[in-house]
Each structure stands twice: as C-alpha cells, then as structure tokens.
Scaffold this motif. Structure first.
Motif, short mmCIF file in Angstrom:
data_model
loop_
_atom_site.label_atom_id
_atom_site.label_comp_id
_atom_site.label_asym_id
_atom_site.label_seq_id
_atom_site.Cartn_x
_atom_site.Cartn_y
_atom_site.Cartn_z
N MET A 1 10.28 -22.44 36.59
CA MET A 1 10.44 -21.30 35.71
C MET A 1 11.72 -21.49 34.91
N ALA A 2 11.63 -21.26 33.62
CA ALA A 2 12.82 -21.34 32.78
C ALA A 2 13.74 -20.17 33.11
N GLU A 3 15.02 -20.46 33.16
CA GLU A 3 15.98 -19.42 33.55
C GLU A 3 16.34 -18.53 32.37
N SER A 4 15.83 -17.32 32.38
CA SER A 4 16.16 -16.34 31.36
C SER A 4 17.44 -15.62 31.77
N GLU A 5 17.92 -14.75 30.91
CA GLU A 5 19.11 -13.96 31.23
C GLU A 5 18.84 -13.05 32.42
N LEU A 6 17.65 -12.44 32.48
CA LEU A 6 17.29 -11.59 33.62
C LEU A 6 17.24 -12.39 34.91
N TYR A 7 16.75 -13.63 34.83
CA TYR A 7 16.70 -14.49 36.02
C TYR A 7 18.11 -14.76 36.54
N ARG A 8 19.02 -15.11 35.65
CA ARG A 8 20.41 -15.40 36.06
C ARG A 8 21.09 -14.15 36.64
N LYS A 9 20.90 -13.01 35.99
CA LYS A 9 21.47 -11.77 36.51
C LYS A 9 20.87 -11.43 37.87
N GLY A 10 19.56 -11.63 38.00
CA GLY A 10 18.87 -11.35 39.25
C GLY A 10 19.35 -12.24 40.39
N ALA A 11 19.56 -13.52 40.10
CA ALA A 11 20.05 -14.45 41.13
C ALA A 11 21.45 -14.03 41.59
N GLU A 12 22.28 -13.62 40.66
CA GLU A 12 23.63 -13.14 41.02
C GLU A 12 23.55 -11.87 41.87
N MET A 13 22.69 -10.93 41.48
CA MET A 13 22.56 -9.68 42.22
C MET A 13 22.02 -9.92 43.62
N ARG A 14 21.04 -10.79 43.75
CA ARG A 14 20.48 -11.12 45.07
C ARG A 14 21.57 -11.67 45.98
N ARG A 15 22.39 -12.55 45.43
CA ARG A 15 23.49 -13.13 46.19
C ARG A 15 24.51 -12.06 46.58
N LYS A 16 24.76 -11.13 45.67
CA LYS A 16 25.72 -10.05 45.94
C LYS A 16 25.20 -9.11 47.04
N LEU A 17 23.92 -8.79 46.99
CA LEU A 17 23.33 -7.87 47.96
C LEU A 17 23.12 -8.50 49.33
N LEU A 18 22.68 -9.75 49.36
CA LEU A 18 22.29 -10.38 50.62
C LEU A 18 23.32 -11.33 51.21
N GLY A 19 24.25 -11.77 50.40
CA GLY A 19 25.29 -12.68 50.88
C GLY A 19 24.93 -14.14 50.68
N ASP A 20 25.96 -14.96 50.49
CA ASP A 20 25.76 -16.38 50.21
C ASP A 20 25.04 -17.10 51.34
N GLU A 21 25.45 -16.85 52.57
CA GLU A 21 24.88 -17.57 53.71
C GLU A 21 23.37 -17.31 53.83
N PHE A 22 22.97 -16.05 53.73
CA PHE A 22 21.55 -15.71 53.84
C PHE A 22 20.74 -16.33 52.70
N VAL A 23 21.26 -16.25 51.49
CA VAL A 23 20.55 -16.80 50.33
C VAL A 23 20.38 -18.30 50.48
N GLU A 24 21.43 -18.99 50.87
CA GLU A 24 21.34 -20.44 51.06
C GLU A 24 20.35 -20.80 52.17
N GLN A 25 20.38 -20.07 53.26
CA GLN A 25 19.47 -20.34 54.37
C GLN A 25 18.01 -20.15 53.96
N THR A 26 17.71 -19.04 53.30
CA THR A 26 16.32 -18.79 52.91
C THR A 26 15.87 -19.76 51.81
N ASN A 27 16.78 -20.19 50.96
CA ASN A 27 16.42 -21.18 49.95
C ASN A 27 16.05 -22.51 50.60
N ARG A 28 16.73 -22.87 51.68
CA ARG A 28 16.44 -24.12 52.39
C ARG A 28 15.17 -24.04 53.22
#
Length: 72
Positions: A1-28
């Motif tokens: 998927m091409a990264e739109s502005e909403l995609y970038r903002k959403g990725a930042e918000m997900r990281r802010k809400l869930l935390g870096d460790e959780f996001v990295e773990q679920t991505n892996r």
C-alpha cells in the motif's frame, strides 16, 4: 500500500496508543503474514489515521468515548 498522509499519521497514532514494544512485536509476528499486513495497513489509514487523528477531541476524551462505546 502506498503511504498516504493518513497512513503516516495513523502509524504514528498506533505507536503512541499501543507503545513501541507492542507495535514492533505484532509487526514481527501477527502482521508478518501478507493477509494480516493488508489488514493493519487498512487500519493505519482508516481507524488510526482518519478517526483517531481528526481534530475536535483531545486524546483523553477520544479514548474515554471509545471505551464507553465499546462497553455499551
């Protein structure tokens, strides 16, 4: 998927809400599967990008509204 502005903002918000460790773990683990990757890409853009970053409510109030609506 091409990264739109909403995609970038959403990725930042997900990281802010869930935390870096959780996001990295679920991505892996969960989102390493191509089908699930498409699911979280859509989530980044729509749920976290379009809904959680739109103006009007501060993060604390938005979280409270989400919890109340989920509980009801």
């Amino acid at each position: 998927m091409a990264e739109s502005e909403l995609y970038r903002k959403g990725a930042e918000m997900r990281r802010k809400l869930l935390g870096d460790e959780f996001v990295e773990q679920t991505n892996r683990t969960t989102y390493a599967d191509p089908f699930m990757r498409k699911f979280i890409d859509l989530g980044h853009e729509t749920v976290f990008g379009a809904l959680w970053t739109r103006p009007g409510l501060d993060l604390k109030t938005r979280t409270l509204v989400t919890v109340v609506s989920d509980a009801s």
